[in-house]
Enzyme design. Structure first.
Site, PDB file in Angstrom:
ATOM      1  N   PRO A   2       4.808   5.176   2.845  1.00  0.00           N
ATOM      2  CA  PRO A   2       5.614   4.142   2.191  1.00  0.00           C
ATOM      3  C   PRO A   2       6.940   4.725   1.695  1.00  0.00           C
ATOM      4  O   PRO A   2       6.967   5.790   1.079  1.00  0.00           O
ATOM      5  CB  PRO A   2       4.727   3.698   1.021  1.00  0.00           C
ATOM      6  CG  PRO A   2       3.341   4.031   1.469  1.00  0.00           C
ATOM      7  CD  PRO A   2       3.475   5.295   2.257  1.00  0.00           C
ATOM      8  N   GLU A   3       8.040   4.039   2.005  1.00  0.00           N
ATOM      9  CA  GLU A   3       9.361   4.495   1.600  1.00  0.00           C
ATOM     10  C   GLU A   3       9.869   3.615   0.461  1.00  0.00           C
ATOM     11  O   GLU A   3       9.115   2.802  -0.092  1.00  0.00           O
ATOM     12  CB  GLU A   3      10.302   4.495   2.801  1.00  0.00           C
ATOM     13  CG  GLU A   3       9.838   5.432   3.916  1.00  0.00           C
ATOM     14  CD  GLU A   3      10.791   5.477   5.098  1.00  0.00           C
ATOM     15  OE1 GLU A   3      11.986   5.124   4.941  1.00  0.00           O
ATOM     16  OE2 GLU A   3      10.349   5.859   6.202  1.00  0.00           O
TER      17      GLU A   3
END
Length: 278
Positions: A2-3
């Site tokens: 996840p960014e």
């Protein structure tokens, strides 16, 4: 992994159900994840009201009314799942938060690269996990002048520079590729060569790509969904990421044979169009 957009989406989803509510119980179902859970983690949180939930780079910050804040990182495969007390945790649900109004949050992380710790809110910026991080790309301080100064004399590729969390925090592989494509900059270019109109375009593209991704609920990654269980749909808007061998959108009909390429940079896949990006 996840960014920034996925973490921001998670923060907003958690804030909708937790802010203003008291934490009734926290169950730690193992001794730790990437790092051990610190002593006093649960006692510092149970009985407190959540006053605010914010994002710091890729960290979720749950601020409490007792002057403490919980820091959570989703790691490679983590996610926060919003449910209720009738739903029992599964094998990969390592922390369970129960709050008022029958809200249950489960920190699910199959690979256990995520983490959860606690710190004093007033000193959060000095925490060892955060103190080394660079400017947030959505902050007003992230300007062409700022980025130009940080790239000056840097002898590494612009793609590697964007992934360096000490230069700018929160950008990961997907959004680095997409931002460089939108700015028309080759990922192979040296960071120190990016200046003038190029750095102006890059800063603008980074902010646009991240903002659009947040509005879309992030990208549907292999292990990521929003806290509500909904999938993000920004992956439908990827221009180059994951499109190796497909025709670039500058050559929709394939008449010129311009395809998206993939190269390895520092062990990470980089997707780009050699015609569009110089």
């Amino acid at each position: 992994m996840p960014e920034l957009p996925e973490v921001e989406t998670t923060c907003r989803g958690l804030a909708d159900v937790l802010v203003g509510r008291r934490l009734l119980n926290i169950t730690l179902r193992r001794k730790g994840m990437r790092i051990p859970f610190p002593p006093g983690l649960t006692s510092s949180m149970v009985g407190c009201t959540v006053s605010e939930i914010t994002r710091y780079a890729k960290y979720i910050c749950v601020h409490l009314d007792n002057g403490y804040s919980a820091l959570a990182h989703l790691g490679m495969s983590g996610r926060m799942v919003i449910t209720n007390s009738q739903v029992q945790p599964g094998i990969h649900d390592h922390v369970v938060f129960d709050s008022e109004n029958d809200v249950r949050i489960m920190f699910n992380d199959p690979r256990r690269f995520g983490l959860l710790t606690i710190t004093k809110t007033a000193a959060i910026g000095n925490h060892k996990l955060l103190s080394h991080l660079g400017c947030d790309p959505l902050a007003y301080q992230f300007t062409p002048e700022f980025l130009s100064a940080r790239l000056k004399n840097r002898k590494l590729s612009i793609k590697a520079a964007l992934l360096d969390q000490k230069i700018v925090s929160g950008i990961g592989n997907i959004y680095a590729c997409e931002s460089l494509f939108r700015a028309g900059i080759s990922p192979r270019r040296m960071a120190k060569s990016i200046g003038g109109n190029k750095v102006i375009s890059l800063v603008s593209s980074i902010k646009e790509v991240l903002t659009e991704a947040i509005k879309a609920g992030g990208s549907s990654l292999r292990n990521y969904a929003q806290p509500s269980g909904e999938l993000g749909y920004f992956s439908q808007n990827w221009q180059v990421y994951g499109r190796e061998g497909l025709y670039c959108y500058c050559d929709k009909n394939g008449k010129r044979g311009i395809k998206v390429k993939r190269i390895l940079q520092s062990g990470r896949s980089t997707f780009y169009c050699a015609r569009c990006q110089k």
